[in-house]
Motif scaffolding. Structure first.
Motif, PDB file in Angstrom:
ATOM      1  N   GLU A  91      70.131  43.632  72.693  1.00  0.00           N
ATOM      2  CA  GLU A  91      69.794  45.057  73.432  1.00  0.00           C
ATOM      3  C   GLU A  91      70.797  45.129  74.600  1.00  0.00           C
ATOM      4  N   ILE A  92      71.042  44.146  75.540  1.00  0.00           N
ATOM      5  CA  ILE A  92      71.792  44.429  76.621  1.00  0.00           C
ATOM      6  C   ILE A  92      73.201  44.726  76.288  1.00  0.00           C
ATOM      7  N   ALA A  93      73.596  43.932  75.347  1.00  0.00           N
ATOM      8  CA  ALA A  93      75.090  44.276  74.759  1.00  0.00           C
ATOM      9  C   ALA A  93      75.154  45.587  74.270  1.00  0.00           C
ATOM     10  N   ALA A  94      74.349  46.233  73.672  1.00  0.00           N
ATOM     11  CA  ALA A  94      74.294  47.677  73.019  1.00  0.00           C
ATOM     12  C   ALA A  94      74.275  48.671  74.357  1.00  0.00           C
ATOM     13  N   ARG A  95      73.228  48.562  75.172  1.00  0.00           N
ATOM     14  CA  ARG A  95      72.796  49.123  76.117  1.00  0.00           C
ATOM     15  C   ARG A  95      74.187  49.353  77.198  1.00  0.00           C
ATOM     16  N   LEU A  96      74.500  48.102  77.573  1.00  0.00           N
ATOM     17  CA  LEU A  96      75.902  47.963  78.535  1.00  0.00           C
ATOM     18  C   LEU A  96      77.149  48.456  77.933  1.00  0.00           C
ATOM     19  N   SER A  97      77.238  48.395  76.707  1.00  0.00           N
ATOM     20  CA  SER A  97      78.513  48.621  75.955  1.00  0.00           C
ATOM     21  C   SER A  97      79.383  47.368  76.257  1.00  0.00           C
ATOM     22  N   ILE A  98      78.969  46.020  76.000  1.00  0.00           N
ATOM     23  CA  ILE A  98      79.594  44.890  76.088  1.00  0.00           C
ATOM     24  C   ILE A  98      79.212  43.907  75.044  1.00  0.00           C
ATOM     25  N   ALA A  99      80.036  42.870  74.609  1.00  0.00           N
ATOM     26  CA  ALA A  99      79.883  42.063  73.404  1.00  0.00           C
ATOM     27  C   ALA A  99      78.659  41.202  73.763  1.00  0.00           C
ATOM     28  N   PRO A 100      78.084  40.836  72.712  1.00  0.00           N
ATOM     29  CA  PRO A 100      76.963  39.638  72.769  1.00  0.00           C
ATOM     30  C   PRO A 100      77.483  38.546  73.435  1.00  0.00           C
ATOM     31  N   THR A 101      78.698  38.169  73.231  1.00  0.00           N
ATOM     32  CA  THR A 101      79.159  36.773  73.705  1.00  0.00           C
ATOM     33  C   THR A 101      79.383  37.088  75.211  1.00  0.00           C
ATOM     34  N   THR A 102      79.788  38.190  75.680  1.00  0.00           N
ATOM     35  CA  THR A 102      80.011  38.546  76.981  1.00  0.00           C
ATOM     36  C   THR A 102      78.679  38.507  77.974  1.00  0.00           C
ATOM     37  N   VAL A 103      77.645  39.030  77.209  1.00  0.00           N
ATOM     38  CA  VAL A 103      76.164  39.100  77.709  1.00  0.00           C
ATOM     39  C   VAL A 103      75.854  37.476  78.135  1.00  0.00           C
ATOM     40  N   LYS A 104      75.912  36.734  77.064  1.00  0.00           N
ATOM     41  CA  LYS A 104      75.747  35.285  76.995  1.00  0.00           C
ATOM     42  C   LYS A 104      76.364  34.436  78.292  1.00  0.00           C
ATOM     43  N   SER A 105      77.869  34.938  78.451  1.00  0.00           N
ATOM     44  CA  SER A 105      78.402  34.339  79.631  1.00  0.00           C
ATOM     45  C   SER A 105      78.031  34.896  80.924  1.00  0.00           C
ATOM     46  N   HIS A 106      77.700  36.087  80.993  1.00  0.00           N
ATOM     47  CA  HIS A 106      76.946  36.633  82.156  1.00  0.00           C
ATOM     48  C   HIS A 106      75.613  35.915  82.435  1.00  0.00           C
ATOM     49  N   VAL A 107      74.907  35.657  81.286  1.00  0.00           N
ATOM     50  CA  VAL A 107      73.672  34.987  81.809  1.00  0.00           C
ATOM     51  C   VAL A 107      73.811  33.610  82.264  1.00  0.00           C
ATOM     52  N   SER A 108      74.807  32.927  81.400  1.00  0.00           N
ATOM     53  CA  SER A 108      75.110  31.369  81.984  1.00  0.00           C
ATOM     54  C   SER A 108      75.470  31.704  83.505  1.00  0.00           C
ATOM     55  N   HIS A 109      76.402  32.570  83.917  1.00  0.00           N
ATOM     56  CA  HIS A 109      76.887  32.576  85.244  1.00  0.00           C
ATOM     57  C   HIS A 109      75.587  32.894  86.460  1.00  0.00           C
ATOM     58  N   ILE A 110      74.686  33.744  85.809  1.00  0.00           N
ATOM     59  CA  ILE A 110      73.691  34.062  86.722  1.00  0.00           C
ATOM     60  C   ILE A 110      72.705  33.090  86.821  1.00  0.00           C
ATOM     61  N   LEU A 111      72.538  32.178  85.646  1.00  0.00           N
ATOM     62  CA  LEU A 111      71.591  30.770  85.903  1.00  0.00           C
ATOM     63  C   LEU A 111      72.157  29.817  86.841  1.00  0.00           C
ATOM     64  N   ALA A 112      73.670  29.894  86.613  1.00  0.00           N
ATOM     65  CA  ALA A 112      74.153  28.844  87.549  1.00  0.00           C
ATOM     66  C   ALA A 112      74.150  29.330  88.927  1.00  0.00           C
ATOM     67  N   LYS A 113      74.353  30.422  89.447  1.00  0.00           N
ATOM     68  CA  LYS A 113      74.506  30.992  90.685  1.00  0.00           C
ATOM     69  C   LYS A 113      73.084  30.874  91.393  1.00  0.00           C
ATOM     70  N   ILE A 114      71.955  31.338  90.736  1.00  0.00           N
ATOM     71  CA  ILE A 114      70.743  31.154  91.172  1.00  0.00           C
ATOM     72  C   ILE A 114      70.180  29.888  91.108  1.00  0.00           C
ATOM     73  N   GLY A 115      70.569  29.059  90.350  1.00  0.00           N
ATOM     74  CA  GLY A 115      70.073  27.596  90.413  1.00  0.00           C
ATOM     75  C   GLY A 115      68.767  27.442  89.417  1.00  0.00           C
ATOM     76  N   ALA A 116      68.860  28.567  88.331  1.00  0.00           N
ATOM     77  CA  ALA A 116      67.737  28.575  87.259  1.00  0.00           C
ATOM     78  C   ALA A 116      68.010  27.713  86.135  1.00  0.00           C
ATOM     79  N   ARG A 117      67.041  26.975  85.765  1.00  0.00           N
ATOM     80  CA  ARG A 117      67.425  26.240  84.442  1.00  0.00           C
ATOM     81  C   ARG A 117      67.101  26.823  82.925  1.00  0.00           C
ATOM     82  N   ALA A 118      66.316  28.002  83.254  1.00  0.00           N
ATOM     83  CA  ALA A 118      66.081  28.764  82.081  1.00  0.00           C
ATOM     84  C   ALA A 118      65.947  30.292  82.273  1.00  0.00           C
ATOM     85  N   ARG A 119      66.268  31.218  81.299  1.00  0.00           N
ATOM     86  CA  ARG A 119      66.185  32.690  81.446  1.00  0.00           C
ATOM     87  C   ARG A 119      64.826  33.022  82.027  1.00  0.00           C
ATOM     88  N   VAL A 120      63.598  32.490  81.818  1.00  0.00           N
ATOM     89  CA  VAL A 120      62.519  33.154  82.134  1.00  0.00           C
ATOM     90  C   VAL A 120      62.501  32.697  83.564  1.00  0.00           C
TER      91      VAL A 120
END
Length: 232
Positions: free
Chosen positions: A187-216
């Motif tokens: 849904e994020i990929a469709a609404r932001l007009s980016i590839a699903p792999t790009t979404v996964k990359s962004h999520v990984s970078h976000i988790l690393a930056k904020i120090g989270a171990r899980a998406r929740v």
């Protein structure tokens, strides 16, 4: 095919969950454990995608089990199998109530989702699939109470040396808000007009930056910092 390890101290519950999941073509049960210690050992040896854990057991044991499964130590403890490289299993907690304090402690330990035990079989299998895919799952009945706990305690999530939301790029903030709003990667990929792999990359970078171990945990972070707000 997503692999699942069932953790429940009641044998009938384990059998029931195994039978339910056995009928789902894209899910496979690789084992079941009756205790936290057994769950840690089996998750290390079997490397399931999802650990489906009963949340009825004593809080301290529950939280320690989640912590050891979701963030394994670099070296195995005496008597435990060494973990091969790769991400740890994601933990989906089955809960019988809306104890936000318990849920928040489990979230901080690394839980990947929470689902009420009175969920339908379809809701359970959908939650297992979502957690296996890396999406956050928080049962609606628990969401508001959990958000209130985060906002009232203002307790920082365990993020050693990590920065706050100002360290995120504009696109990463967009993705984080979408994640906290309950959108899946597709849904994020469709609404932001980016590839699903790009979404996964962004999520990984976000988790690393904020120090989270899980998406929740990123969801709680977004509410904690006011990037999203609970519905009235």
């Amino acid at each position: 095919m997503a692999s699942v390890l069932i953790v429940d101290d009641q044998s009938l519950q384990r059998v029931g969950l195994r039978m339910l999941l056995a009928g789902v073509p894209d899910l496979t049960v690789v084992g079941d454990a009756a205790s936290g210690a057994e769950a840690v050992r089996m998750s290390a040896a079997l490397r399931p995608d999802v650990v489906l854990m009963d949340g009825r057991r004593p809080l301290a044991d529950d939280i320690e089990t989640i912590r050891r499964i979701a963030r394994p130590a670099p070296l195995a403890a005496v008597g435990e199998a060494a973990r091969p490289p790769g991400p740890p299993p994601r933990v989906l907690v089955l809960t019988s109530g809306t104890d936000a304090a318990h849920a928040y402690a489990a979230l901080r330990a690394g839980a990947g989702g929470f689902l009420l035990k009175d969920a339908t079989p379809d809701e359970l299998t959908a939650a297992v699939r979502a957690v296996a895919a890396g999406d956050a799952v928080i049962t609606p009945e628990l969401t508001r109470a959990l958000i209130d706990t985060v906002r009232h305690e203002r307790a920082a999530l365990p993020r050693d040396g990590a920065a706050g939301p100002d360290a995120l790029t504009e696109r990463e903030r967009d993705v984080l808000v979408a994640v906290a709003s309950g959108w899946s990667n597709a849904e994020i990929a469709a609404r932001l007009s980016i590839a699903p792999t790009t979404v996964k990359s962004h999520v990984s970078h976000i988790l690393a930056k904020i120090g989270a171990r899980a998406r929740v945990q990123a969801v709680a972070f977004a509410y904690e910092y006011g990037l999203v707000h609970p519905a009235a």
